[in-house]
Design a protein around this motif. Structure first.
Motif, mmCIF file in Angstrom:
data_model
loop_
_atom_site.group_PDB
_atom_site.id
_atom_site.type_symbol
_atom_site.label_atom_id
_atom_site.label_comp_id
_atom_site.label_asym_id
_atom_site.label_seq_id
_atom_site.Cartn_x
_atom_site.Cartn_y
_atom_site.Cartn_z
ATOM 1 N N VAL A 381 8.556 -5.655 0.553
ATOM 2 C CA VAL A 381 6.957 -5.322 0.588
ATOM 3 C C VAL A 381 6.394 -6.353 -0.176
ATOM 4 O O VAL A 381 4.907 -6.596 0.216
ATOM 5 C CB VAL A 381 7.028 -3.916 -0.602
ATOM 6 C CG1 VAL A 381 5.594 -3.729 -0.932
ATOM 7 C CG2 VAL A 381 7.884 -2.858 0.173
ATOM 8 N N ARG A 382 6.765 -6.977 -1.282
ATOM 9 C CA ARG A 382 6.022 -7.893 -1.909
ATOM 10 C C ARG A 382 5.714 -9.086 -0.829
ATOM 11 O O ARG A 382 4.671 -9.717 -0.932
ATOM 12 C CB ARG A 382 6.881 -8.510 -3.198
ATOM 13 C CG ARG A 382 6.149 -9.770 -3.753
ATOM 14 C CD ARG A 382 5.031 -9.325 -4.542
ATOM 15 N NE ARG A 382 5.127 -8.072 -5.510
ATOM 16 C CZ ARG A 382 5.534 -8.490 -6.703
ATOM 17 N NH1 ARG A 382 5.684 -9.729 -7.288
ATOM 18 N NH2 ARG A 382 5.585 -7.437 -7.345
ATOM 19 N N ARG A 383 6.762 -9.410 -0.229
ATOM 20 C CA ARG A 383 6.476 -10.702 0.692
ATOM 21 C C ARG A 383 5.511 -10.407 1.961
ATOM 22 O O ARG A 383 4.861 -11.352 2.361
ATOM 23 C CB ARG A 383 7.620 -11.022 1.388
ATOM 24 C CG ARG A 383 8.678 -11.871 0.364
ATOM 25 C CD ARG A 383 9.904 -12.397 0.903
ATOM 26 N NE ARG A 383 10.744 -13.233 0.079
ATOM 27 C CZ ARG A 383 11.566 -14.089 0.438
ATOM 28 N NH1 ARG A 383 11.990 -14.067 1.806
ATOM 29 N NH2 ARG A 383 12.193 -14.934 -0.460
ATOM 30 N N SER A 384 5.479 -9.100 2.211
ATOM 31 C CA SER A 384 4.476 -8.571 3.391
ATOM 32 C C SER A 384 3.235 -8.056 2.949
ATOM 33 O O SER A 384 2.607 -7.349 3.612
ATOM 34 C CB SER A 384 5.246 -7.644 4.215
ATOM 35 O OG SER A 384 6.425 -8.261 4.759
ATOM 36 N N ALA A 402 3.438 2.318 7.142
ATOM 37 C CA ALA A 402 5.126 2.569 6.740
ATOM 38 C C ALA A 402 5.824 3.139 7.574
ATOM 39 O O ALA A 402 7.063 2.945 7.657
ATOM 40 C CB ALA A 402 4.668 3.895 5.577
ATOM 41 N N LEU A 403 5.115 3.686 8.664
ATOM 42 C CA LEU A 403 5.947 4.419 9.939
ATOM 43 C C LEU A 403 6.553 3.229 10.777
ATOM 44 O O LEU A 403 7.576 2.852 11.096
ATOM 45 C CB LEU A 403 5.151 5.451 10.722
ATOM 46 C CG LEU A 403 4.815 6.727 10.135
ATOM 47 C CD1 LEU A 403 4.090 7.425 10.989
ATOM 48 C CD2 LEU A 403 6.324 7.580 9.813
ATOM 49 N N ALA A 404 5.611 2.339 10.734
ATOM 50 C CA ALA A 404 6.043 1.096 11.419
ATOM 51 C C ALA A 404 7.108 0.237 10.770
ATOM 52 O O ALA A 404 8.083 -0.376 11.553
ATOM 53 C CB ALA A 404 4.813 0.075 11.703
ATOM 54 N N ARG A 405 6.863 0.177 9.538
ATOM 55 C CA ARG A 405 8.157 -0.374 8.741
ATOM 56 C C ARG A 405 9.449 0.318 8.950
ATOM 57 O O ARG A 405 10.583 -0.185 8.888
ATOM 58 C CB ARG A 405 7.734 -0.356 7.465
ATOM 59 C CG ARG A 405 8.359 -1.434 6.492
ATOM 60 C CD ARG A 405 8.032 -2.755 6.894
ATOM 61 N NE ARG A 405 8.235 -3.782 5.930
ATOM 62 C CZ ARG A 405 8.607 -5.225 6.090
ATOM 63 N NH1 ARG A 405 8.302 -5.664 7.347
ATOM 64 N NH2 ARG A 405 8.635 -6.176 5.222
ATOM 65 N N ALA A 455 2.244 1.088 -1.959
ATOM 66 C CA ALA A 455 1.425 -0.210 -2.147
ATOM 67 C C ALA A 455 0.437 -0.147 -1.401
ATOM 68 O O ALA A 455 -0.754 -1.108 -1.841
ATOM 69 C CB ALA A 455 2.612 -1.335 -2.035
ATOM 70 N N LEU A 456 0.129 0.457 -0.429
ATOM 71 C CA LEU A 456 -1.078 0.238 0.653
ATOM 72 C C LEU A 456 -1.856 1.755 0.629
ATOM 73 O O LEU A 456 -2.978 1.677 1.397
ATOM 74 C CB LEU A 456 -0.613 0.173 1.971
ATOM 75 C CG LEU A 456 0.011 -1.396 2.269
ATOM 76 C CD1 LEU A 456 0.658 -1.301 3.710
ATOM 77 C CD2 LEU A 456 -0.752 -2.335 1.853
ATOM 78 N N ARG A 457 -1.563 2.574 -0.254
ATOM 79 C CA ARG A 457 -2.207 3.825 -0.301
ATOM 80 C C ARG A 457 -3.848 3.575 -0.675
ATOM 81 O O ARG A 457 -4.164 2.527 -1.357
ATOM 82 C CB ARG A 457 -1.635 4.766 -1.230
ATOM 83 C CG ARG A 457 -1.523 4.748 -2.631
ATOM 84 C CD ARG A 457 -0.768 5.399 -3.260
ATOM 85 N NE ARG A 457 -0.906 5.435 -4.863
ATOM 86 C CZ ARG A 457 -0.750 4.426 -5.580
ATOM 87 N NH1 ARG A 457 0.152 3.586 -5.041
ATOM 88 N NH2 ARG A 457 -0.843 4.567 -6.845
ATOM 89 N N ASP A 458 -4.590 4.342 -0.644
ATOM 90 C CA ASP A 458 -6.333 4.220 -0.822
ATOM 91 C C ASP A 458 -6.201 4.038 -2.457
ATOM 92 O O ASP A 458 -7.252 3.319 -2.619
ATOM 93 C CB ASP A 458 -7.024 5.429 -0.566
ATOM 94 C CG ASP A 458 -6.968 5.501 1.185
ATOM 95 O OD1 ASP A 458 -6.605 4.729 1.848
ATOM 96 O OD2 ASP A 458 -6.841 6.823 1.531
ATOM 97 N N GLY A 465 -5.069 -4.009 -7.559
ATOM 98 C CA GLY A 465 -4.258 -4.596 -8.507
ATOM 99 C C GLY A 465 -4.661 -4.464 -10.059
ATOM 100 O O GLY A 465 -4.218 -5.240 -10.920
ATOM 101 N N GLY A 466 -5.894 -3.982 -10.317
ATOM 102 C CA GLY A 466 -6.437 -3.978 -11.641
ATOM 103 C C GLY A 466 -5.760 -2.806 -12.452
ATOM 104 O O GLY A 466 -4.756 -2.267 -12.062
ATOM 105 N N PRO A 467 -6.243 -2.598 -13.736
ATOM 106 C CA PRO A 467 -5.698 -1.372 -14.554
ATOM 107 C C PRO A 467 -5.679 -0.282 -13.833
ATOM 108 O O PRO A 467 -6.716 0.055 -13.430
ATOM 109 C CB PRO A 467 -6.239 -1.581 -15.707
ATOM 110 C CG PRO A 467 -7.454 -2.268 -15.460
ATOM 111 C CD PRO A 467 -7.289 -3.485 -14.316
#
Length: 944
Positions: A381-384, A402-405, A455-458, A465-467
């Protein structure tokens, strides 16, 4: 042309993306294959290990004698003495042997086999070169063949003279020679006058034989015979001026015709014994290793003797009459004895605890594997993440990505699932647990899509990436839930115990993960505090390496939770396994010392004083101590209240003090003055739950005896091995009274319920001791001789302990490999952030050696916390599991075995983890030196 030039770069981009994902897919496939193989083969593995342990236990239990013994008495034939040689006892016994063997249950799959058929004649007197000897004659179907003879031959089955064969040790001790004629006169077998001819000398150790196969022949045909009838291996010497009037006692092999001829001459009733041995292969034993299988095997063993008796002579009750026939001999019905049901009961209790240890190891392995898969998914996940965020900005949904993954990784997961199931199917035993394999594969497969969606949710896109709002409260809530679940799991396991059915216990499988999570939650909260203190202390000194490294280590502690969890669970499982193995090994040795009490002990000395006297004179015995026990119900001499059921144990205090100076019982008797001259009346005792000066009264055969409490009994006396032989043969009692034997002269020897003669000596002649008291347990009239070296050898050879060691070692090795993989992936996951920090410092003039120190100090607190937490959890697991893991079931003894952690294994694991971090830091430093600053420092990145 322009279209073709634009398509080719896109094609290479796709190929490059696929090639970049190949390591991820390979790692995922390997993890799925390993975890599904473990999950699918887990129940079958438990069954196979149980079968191996049961087969080993049955073999060990039948080292002393066959598991089932049948016997029948038979009279001489009605023919004249001159025709007695014409009867072939071996042929007469063969049909009965076939009847007994054919009655074996079919469910045992041929595992109940005939071991031996033997007839022993009472001893006859004879004169040899070494003096007068009592010679017992033995016919044994399992006697060694001609290959075991160093001189002469076995007694001939045909012929009309008494031929005997003796061992080379008997030959040397009695000064016999080949062809020598020995006059046989009445002894225990009366009305016999005959002459025996020595026709052969056999060896009992396979050495010095003429044939190269003699050793194998002796091992196959005679080893069990020598152990069960040790006087065949070598004679025993009587003490001078013994009541028997003999100098030696020995045994000799004879042909079956000799038995019937001497029986007819003496008119005696003899006893024939058939031995049946239960030898189960691992597959058959696995069917009977579970609770239901053990019950079925118990029923088969109980029903089998009745079936054999019914087929042999019908349903005739044994009233002492000769209503059956063995060839031409009138015979009684079959009697039987067996100790296998008790052995199965002990095995069942121990295996329930062994299953806990193995199930815990399997559960720890699965947890570590799933955590390694989670780290792999996080790295992917971090690399992509940058590419996926770009796609999200262009309108793609988090669910779609996520489904494609999931579709992208499905072939690798399917390949790993097939490989794992194929590996599980290749193992012998029952079919794999396909449902568990599918469940584990599904969990591993869903990890990457779930983490990608998270990681990609709304909400994640909005925070950028903030607090995160209310993050501290959520963390506290999660930690509290983890601690509560771990406590609930431990309480449930202690209350309910383990599941009775075979296979992994779901609750037991969840406990390692819950305890690991709880330990990590505590560690993540605690270990940053001392790290921050060290960082503040380093700020006062020159240099910024220690300050920056320790500050970042304290700040990034929550981000290290997953790696910390992997290491804690792995180390806890390994330390727990070493703890259990070390405790069992030492506990079995301690239990052997409790059962024997000294270097050797003779139980039942009061019933056979002559045997006890001969044992005390065997070479190597330096000191003997008599221990006796009597059940009493004392009352207070002043108030008349009951003291409680107690064991009154008498011991030779002065002799015990000389033989075993560190004995708590000897020290207590000596300190209280009970080994000195007797003063006053009454019996002086040390008593539990009483005070010095108390007076008690016991009644024996209508006669009252006074007991004077000289001092309270110290607690360590209760675990004194010198008391083990007598206390271990009776039920446990709430009270113990200890006295010196000199104060117990008013009590007759026959009044004691148990007695033991302790034999002390560093170099006992075990072979001579065994010639006096065989280890075979079917004849208890002469008492029981226990030898510490034999008991310790049996404890070391216990197959169940070996199974536990092998299973836990294998699981620990696989868990360590998975933990190393997870740690490497974790280092790769955080390498980019450390690389940026290092690049910043390099622009400020930081050198290469300082860079290495920075990386090492940054990871060192996590490693120390993992070693401390994993070790502490592994050492406390036995106490946390409580009744679910009772190690005393394996060892016996007066109390739970003393904990013995494997310090060497713990130190090796900690050192190995430290070396791994050092190597990883070295590799990362080398890569960082080769990488330019521009490859790391880029304007506009988050966190720059």
């Amino acid at each position: 042309m322009k279209v073709r030039r634009s398509v080719r770069p896109l094609r290479w981009v796709a190929v490059r993306e696929v090639r970049a994902d190949v390591p991820l897919l390979v790692c995922l496939a390997v993890l799925v294959a390993l975890l599904t193989a473990v999950a699918a083969a887990g129940p079958g593995l438990l069954d196979r290990l149980a079968g191996r342990a049961l087969a080993s236990r049955l073999e060990q239990e039948q080292q002393v004698e066959p598991g089932i013994l049948f016997s029948a008495r038979f009279e001489p034939t009605d023919s004249a003495d001159a025709d007695a040689w014409a009867s072939d006892l071996a042929e007469d016994l063969l049909p009965v042997t076939e009847v007994i063997a054919n009655a074996a249950p079919d469910a045992l799959n041929g595992g109940l086999v005939h071991d031996s058929t033997r007839v022993e004649l009472p001893f006859l007197r004879t004169v040899v070169g070494a003096g007068e000897a009592g010679l017992g004659l033995v016919y044994a179907s399992d006697a060694p063949g001609r290959g075991a003879y160093v001189e002469g031959r076995p007694p001939a089955r045909s012929g009309k003279r008494v031929e005997i064969a003796v061992s080379t040790r008997t030959r040397d001790a009695l000064k016999l020679r080949l062809g020598q004629k020995l006059p046989l006169s009445p002894g225990a077998l009366e009305n016999v006058q005959a002459t025996a001819v020595v026709v052969g000398f056999f060896t009992t150790d396979g050495a010095d034989t003429k044939s190269g196969d003699a050793k194998a022949a002796s091992a196959e045909g005679g080893d069990r015979l020598w152990h069960e009838v040790p006087l065949l291996a070598g004679p025993s010497r009587f003490p001078p001026r013994s009541a028997a009037g003999l100098d030696w006692e020995a045994r000799a092999l004879v042909a079956p015709g000799t038995v019937t001829a001497l029986q007819a001459q003496a008119g005696a009733v003899l006893t024939v014994t058939w031995g049946m041995r239960l030898d189960l292969d691992e597959g058959t034993a696995a069917r009977f290793a579970g609770d239901q299988g053990q019950g079925e095997l118990q029923r088969l063993l109980v029903r089998y003797p009745d079936d054999a008796r019914s087929v042999f002579c019908g349903d005739i009750a044994d009233f002492g009459g000769m209503f059956c026939e063995i060839g031409p001999h009138p015979a009684s019905t079959l009697q039987h004895s067996t100790h296998l049901p008790d052995a199965l009961t002990d095995f069942g209790r121990q295996w329930r605890q062994g299953r806990v240890v193995i199930s815990f190891a399997l559960a720890s392995l699965l947890v570590v594997g799933l955590l390694a898969a989670a780290v792999t998914a996080l790295l992917a996940v971090r690399r992509s993440l940058d590419a996926h965020r770009l796609q999200r900005a262009r309108g793609a949904s988090a669910t779609g990505l996520a489904l494609a993954r999931a579709v992208h990784t499905a072939p690798a997961v399917l390949l790993g699932l097939v490989a794992g199931i194929a590996a599980a199917r290749s193992l012998p035993g029952p079919s794999p647990a396909y449902g568990q394999a599918l469940l584990v594969a599904g969990l591993v497969w869903l990890l990457l899509p779930a983490l990608t969606w998270h990681a990609l949710r709304d909400r994640s896109a909005r925070t950028g990436g903030g607090p995160v709002p209310f993050a501290a409260g959520r963390r506290l809530t999660a930690e509290a839930v983890v601690l509560l679940l771990a406590a609930a799991g431990v309480v449930a396991l202690r209350t309910r115990g383990t599941a009775a059915e075979a296979g992994p216990d779901p609750l037991l499988a969840a406990v390692p993960a819950l305890l690991g999570l709880a330990t990590v939650a505590v560690l993540v909260r605690c270990y940053p505090l001392p790290v921050r203190i060290l960082a503040r202390m380093s700020a006062r000194r020159r240099g910024v390496v220690a300050l920056i490294a320790l500050s970042r280590a304290a700040k990034e502690a929550p981000a290290r939770a997953l790696a910390l969890l992997v290491l804690v669970v792995t180390l806890a499982g390994a330390v727990f396994g070493g703890f259990v193995a070390g405790t069992l090994a030492e506990g079995r040795r301690e239990a052997a010392g409790w059962q024997v009490g000294a270097d050797a002990s003779y139980l039942g000395a009061q019933r056979s004083p002559a045997v006890a006297e001969r044992l005390a004179q065997v070479r190597g015995v330096r000191e003997t101590v008599s221990v006796r026990q009597l059940r009493v119900d004392p009352t207070s001499a002043t108030s008349g209240s009951r003291y409680g059921i107690a064991s009154l144990v008498g011991i030779d205090g002065a002799r015990l003090r000389a033989a075993a100076p560190h004995s708590p019982a000897a020290r207590a008797l000596d300190a209280a003055g009970l080994t000195g001259p007797r003063s006053g009346t009454g019996i002086r005792v040390l008593a539990t739950g009483a005070r010095a000066g108390d007076r008690l009264t016991i009644t024996l055969h209508g006669r009252k005896m006074d007991l004077r409490v000289a001092a309270p009994l110290p607690d360590d006396v209760l675990q004194d091995p010198a008391l083990g032989p007598v206390r271990g043969t009776t039920p446990s009692r709430e009270r113990l009274l200890l006295a010196d034997n000199r104060d117990l002269t008013a009590i007759g020897a026959s009044d004691y319920e148990g007695s033991s003669l302790l034999l002390y000596g560093p170099h006992l002649d075990v072979q001579t001791l065994r010639s006096l008291v065989p280890r075979a347990g079917h004849d208890t009239a002469v008492g029981e001789l226990r030898i510490r070296s034999e008991e310790e050898a049996d404890a070391a050879a216990d197959g169940m302990i070996s199974v536990l060691r092998a299973a836990h070692t294998t699981c620990t090795a696989l868990a360590v490999l998975l933990a190393l993989l997870a740690l490497v992936l974790e280092l790769l996951l955080s390498a980019e952030a450390r690389g940026r920090t290092t690049a910043y410092l390099r622009t400020l003039g930081l050198g290469g050696r300082a860079t290495t120190g920075l990386h090492l100090l940054q990871l060192l607190p996590m490693v120390v916390a993992a070693v401390a937490g994993g070790t502490a959890l592994g050492l406390t697991l036995p106490a946390l599991l409580g009744p679910a893991l009772d190690l005393r079931e394996f060892t016996g003894g007066p109390a739970a075995p003393t904990p013995h952690p494997d310090l060497l294994l713990t130190a090796a694991l900690g050192a190995g983890l430290g070396m791994l971090v050092v190597v990883a830091v070295g590799v990362e430093t080398w890569i960082g030196r080769r990488r330019g600053l521009g490859a790391v420092l880029r304007l506009g990145r988050n966190g720059d």
